[in-house]
Each structure stands twice: as structure tokens, then as C-alpha cells.
Design an enzyme around this catalytic site. Sequence first.
Site, PDB file in Angstrom:
ATOM      1  N   ARG A 148      27.402  -3.470 -62.411  1.00  0.00           N
ATOM      2  CA  ARG A 148      27.947  -4.534 -62.853  1.00  0.00           C
ATOM      3  C   ARG A 148      28.643  -4.219 -64.148  1.00  0.00           C
ATOM      4  NH1 ARG A 148      24.088  -7.709 -62.234  1.00  0.00           N
ATOM      5  NH2 ARG A 148      24.521  -8.621 -60.097  1.00  0.00           N
ATOM      6  N   ALA A 149      28.090  -3.290 -64.869  1.00  0.00           N
ATOM      7  CA  ALA A 149      28.623  -2.763 -66.104  1.00  0.00           C
ATOM      8  C   ALA A 149      30.221  -2.604 -66.138  1.00  0.00           C
ATOM      9  CB  ALA A 149      27.925  -1.540 -66.807  1.00  0.00           C
TER      10      ALA A 149
END
Length: 307
Positions: free
Chosen positions: A241-242
Site C-alpha cells: 500500500r505504501a
Amino acid sequence: MFPFTAVLGQDELKNCLMLCAVDPEISGVLALGDRGTAKTTTIRALGHLLSAHGVEMPVAELPLGAAEDRVVGSLDVDRALRGEMVFSPGILAQAHGGILYIDEVNLLDDFLVDLLLDVSASGVNRVERDGLSHVHPARFVLVGSGNPEEGELRPQLQDRFGLATEVRTIRDLRLRREIVQRRLEHDADPARFAALHQDREARLAERILRARERLRHVEVPERVLDRVVDVCVESGAVGHRADLVLARTARALAAMAGRDAATETDVAQAAAPALQHRTPARPGESATVQAARVKLTAARVLGLRAA
């Protein structure tokens, strides 16, 4: 309502909120730090600013200790007594298309944390109770604030916030005096104070509106996407998700700047808020030091001078 542009000394928080207004898919802001630093005022002010200029972005607040019925919705009791099975919307329905704001988010009950994790992942709220079955969309920008000294935030929920920023008490004497002066002026005559900031509010709203329109045309070139992944890897960011949040934030920065493509500079600017809460903290490392470490790593990877 205190004007968004009149809030002083919290530029990082304001920038993060504006980026989420440009691209709600960034998914939200986590603002942890000292109490009494205008976190709640700033969040409410942005919602008012956007709504006053044609962008429906309501701010629904989820209080600590809220009952499940109030959060997810329930059977409308009055109409049920008349034999009608009608759903009465809760806070999640009110937040759809806007901001779900949770003050003291790190003190939230576990059952509400589990509920938020489920709804934020699916984008829908499912209610099955009292013989009622109802499903409605629940997509919102999740904004949380709190003091980390009063309790830790569960890692699963922390990761749901797209961006994070630390909010600290202002130490600059002149700025601190101006903060007090503005608050006093607002409280003495809210209408006059709002009028003084009307033009600045309108200009900022127009800038955000233009960026929202431009966003769909803003590209993240392959070379920039490569740098996004490099920065995430070198920073030690946990989870994929980063990478997505960093790319979205860089794109939103480009849209705010009126450009059609994200650059390495956008990635560098987005790195700390997108990654600081996704990188393991070193022993004794404060949030401030952690953010600075991410900035330095991004600058090194991108070949830029650290800001």
C-alpha cells in the site's frame, strides 16, 4: 466556522488534508501529537471550505464510545412501530463521499476498529440486525487525530491512513502570539473574521477544484514510478500500500501545481507523509526523527538535496 486559511503553524497537516481533497483515494490522514494544536479545527475548516465552494465533502465525526447502532445504522424505531422496516442511517452513511473524523483515534474501542477495517477495505457498510438487511456505500477519507502518549494505535488501522503527520505545539513566539490573536478576533466577531479571509478561502478552493479536475489527466511516468518503488524499498516501508499511496500523493502534488505529470521532486515531497508510519521505528526514535530519516532516504535515492 474558523477559516481553513486562517489556521497557522500546521502546514503539514493542512497540506495532507488538501491532497486527500484532491484525490480521496489517498485514503486519509493520521495526525498524532500534542493536544490543543487545532487539529479538530483544521479538519472541520477544510470540510466547510470545500462545501462552501461546491464540493460536497461533509465531515462526520465518530465519537469515542459510540454505540454500534449509531455508527452502522439501525432500524428506524418510529416507523417500525407503524409496521415499516426502514433503515435509519448511521455515522458511516453520513460520512459517505466526505470525511470520517475520529478524534483520539488511538483510544477507539476494538469493535469499532474492526468495523472500520472492514468498511474501509470494502467501501460498503452491511447491516444485518433486528430483521433488517441493508447495504449502502461507505467510501470516505478517514482522518484521525490523537495524542500517542495516551495509547497506541493498532498497526492494521494505522496502515489504513494514507498519510501521516506529527502535530506539535508551536514554539515560535511571534507565530504563537498571532495564533492567539486570530482566535480572539474570530471569537469576538466570527462574521467579520470570516469576511477578512473570504478571498483567500475562495482562491484556495479554486486551486483545489482545478487540481481535482486536472488529476484524471496527470500521469506518473515509468521512470517516476520506478523511483517510487525504489524509495519504498530503501525506506523499509512495510506492505505494498505504501507504493500506491506514494504514487497517488505525488500525482496529487503535480495536480495542485498545475502540471500534467508527477516528478521525482513530487515523490520526495510525498515520501515522509506517505511512508513515515509504514517504516519500522528504530529504538528510541521519535516520529520527528523517523520522518526526517524517510526524507533523507528519499533524497538520496532520488539524487536530490534534502529539504
